[in-house]
Design an enzyme around this catalytic site. Structure first.
Site, PDB file in Angstrom:
ATOM      1  N   HIS A  96       0.867  -1.196  -0.168  1.00 48.11           N
ATOM      2  CA  HIS A  96       0.290   0.027  -0.039  1.00 48.11           C
ATOM      3  C   HIS A  96       0.751   1.351   0.008  1.00 48.11           C
ATOM      4  CE1 HIS A  96      -3.133   2.816   0.609  1.00 48.11           C
ATOM      5  NE2 HIS A  96      -2.535   3.046   1.735  1.00 48.11           N
ATOM      6  N   CYS A  97       2.019   1.349   0.445  1.00 46.80           N
ATOM      7  CA  CYS A  97       2.897   2.387   0.914  1.00 46.80           C
ATOM      8  C   CYS A  97       3.606   2.977  -0.475  1.00 46.80           C
ATOM      9  CB  CYS A  97       3.774   2.320   1.908  1.00 46.80           C
ATOM     10  SG  CYS A  97       2.774   2.286   3.435  1.00 46.80           S
ATOM     11  N   ILE A  98       4.762   1.951  -0.716  1.00 49.54           N
ATOM     12  CA  ILE A  98       5.842   2.429  -1.471  1.00 49.54           C
ATOM     13  C   ILE A  98       5.343   2.973  -3.158  1.00 49.54           C
ATOM     14  CG2 ILE A  98       7.972   2.054  -2.670  1.00 49.54           C
ATOM     15  CD1 ILE A  98       8.466   0.236  -0.109  1.00 49.54           C
TER      16      ILE A  98
ATOM     17  N   ILE B  25       2.501   4.116  -3.657  1.00 49.61           N
ATOM     18  CA  ILE B  25       1.311   5.051  -3.695  1.00 49.61           C
ATOM     19  C   ILE B  25       1.891   6.349  -3.298  1.00 49.61           C
ATOM     20  CG2 ILE B  25      -0.830   5.608  -2.550  1.00 49.61           C
ATOM     21  CD1 ILE B  25      -1.599   2.631  -3.049  1.00 49.61           C
ATOM     22  N   ASP B  26       2.685   6.471  -1.883  1.00 45.42           N
ATOM     23  CA  ASP B  26       2.948   7.332  -1.330  1.00 45.42           C
ATOM     24  C   ASP B  26       3.620   8.658  -2.106  1.00 45.42           C
ATOM     25  OD1 ASP B  26       2.161   6.046   0.806  1.00 45.42           O
ATOM     26  OD2 ASP B  26       3.875   5.969   2.027  1.00 45.42           O
TER      27      ASP B  26
END
Length: 434
Positions: A271-273, A275-276
């Site tokens: 979910h993070c890398i 999208i952030d």
């Protein structure tokens, strides 16, 4: 309830904690608060999750049934009824913040959660947003909603941002051991936030405001995204030159200073890398700033699944076969090894691209029995049990997620073309690095 009264309830573990969103972030946080002796209520709109928890069953392979049972015995309960929020002293929001089809922030899960809980809020509570987002979200989006109820932030209501830092499957860094960054809307808010999290994590790192905390989360993952983009691009160059990029990286990593090891792969997942970086690039445009460096890394990383597909086509071509009509087995559907999380997994995009080219694609993943529902992809597929006999029925295999439970000795002995995107197989075994 005054700040002093809230702090006393937290200190004595009399505060009731509500966690909204019982996924890979929320559920471990619930368990940790329950372990520390707090009464915890978990909220989720997915009735299947609620039923599983209330039956003592975990739906995440990183959380055991025993952990769920122990938490419920300590007073944890799960519900979809927002009216129970009136019982809470602390509200922690851990809902998804995906990107929409235009790669713009989708905060609908956050806003709907806050709007649904507003009728049940009361003076003296603390609300913490943990969902990844752009700098300014807490002040520009959450604060006005709370103020619409007549609350004075920092006086009779407390608001903080404390980004999640979960690493599913990493047994060395549990929720308790990962330092917790926390920024408050006011000094009083920060005091309440630090007090709350200090009861369940070993170290809280206070920062000056919510924007700083929001930017901290983005920097952590953009740093990784950019460096992974760099080594992915280096991999492509090295491949053209006939150089093993993994040997190069291992050699460079022997330098005791000035170099941090990052490894290439089939693309970014989780979910993070992936999208952030786009949360920051979107927000930066509001200030007239183009984040060219970050966007370039994003382009490189998003192109990696197509690179893997091309390497697969090359491996088949050496056998006199085309992608169209070939039976291809993708090993690993999760975005990282030893977990069952498929969010933004490059394996999904690789399957999609191979399918578009006419390949007959299956997957094998010991952690994911059936292909999950996705916004953009729909495949009626179930995991193939990986055996030597099953493997021999395919024209090519592609290792995308290197789960430890795969039989690599058996894989190294296969006679079919084998594309290795994780450097898990010796080159002399006949595998093609990708």
């Amino acid at each position: 309830m005054s700040l002093e009264a809230l702090l006393e309830k937290i200190r004595t573990h009399q505060a009731v904690v509500g966690v909204f969103g019982l996924g890979y972030v929320g559920l471990p946080l619930v368990i940790r608060f329950a372990e520390a002796g707090f009464e915890v209520i978990g909220f989720d709109i997915d009735e299947a999750k609620i039923a599983a928890i209330n039956e003592g069953r975990s739906y995440l392979n990183t959380v055991s049934n025993e952990s769920i049972t122990a938490a419920t015995q300590r007073g944890f309960s799960a519900t979809s009824d927002y009216a129970r929020a009136k019982l809470l002293d602390a509200l922690i929001i851990c809902v998804p913040t995906p990107l929409n089809r235009y790669r713009e922030p989708d905060l609908s899960f956050v806003t709907s959660t806050v709007e649904n809980v507003l009728p049940y809020t009361k003076a003296g509570q603390i609300l913490s947003l943990e969902s990844t987002t752009y700098p300014g979200t807490t002040e520009e989006l959450i604060k006005p909603l709370l103020e619409s109820q007549g609350f004075e932030i920092g006086q009779n209501y407390h608001l903080v941002y404390s980004p999640e830092r979960e690493d599913p499957g990493n047994k060395n860094f549990t929720t308790q051991k990962i330092p917790k960054v926390c920024g408050g809307s006011t000094a009083h808010c920060l005091t309440a936030g630090v007090a709350l999290y200090s009861e369940v994590v070993n170290r809280v790192v206070p920062v000056s405001n919510t924007k700083t905390a929001e930017m901290t989360k983005l920097l952590e993952n953009i740093y990784r995204a950019v460096n992974i983009g760099l080594v992915n691009e280096m991999k492509i160059v090295a491949d053209k030159m006939g150089i093993n990029i993994h040997e190069v990286i291992d050699a460079a990593a022997t330098k005791p200073f000035g170099f941090t090891k990052f490894t290439p792969g089939p693309g970014l997942g989780g979910h993070c890398i992936p999208i952030d970086p786009f949360y920051l690039t979107w927000k930066a445009r509001e200030f007239g700033v183009n984040t060219r460096f970050i966007e370039l890394a994003g382009e490189v990383n998003r192109a990696m699944p197509a690179w893997v597909v091309q390497k697969t086509a090359d491996a088949l071509n050496e056998q006199g076969k085309a992608v169209k009509g070939s039976r291809i087995l993708v090993l690993g559907l999760a975005y990282k090894k030893n977990v069952d999380d498929t969010r933004e997994s490059p394996a999904v995009e690789i399957i999609h691209l191979l399918d578009q080219k006419g390949a007959l694609v299956d997957y094998s993943d010991p952690h994911i029995a059936n292909f999950p529902r996705k916004r953009e992809y729909r495949f009626e597929m179930s995991s193939v049990k990986l055996t030597a006999e099953a493997l021999s029925s395919y024209d090519c295999a592609v290792l995308v997620t290197d789960h430890d439970s795969f039989d690599y000795k058996m894989l190294s002995e296969t006679e079919i073309p084998f594309v290795d995107t994780r450097n898990r197989m010796p080159i002399q075994s006949g595998s093609t690095p990708a």
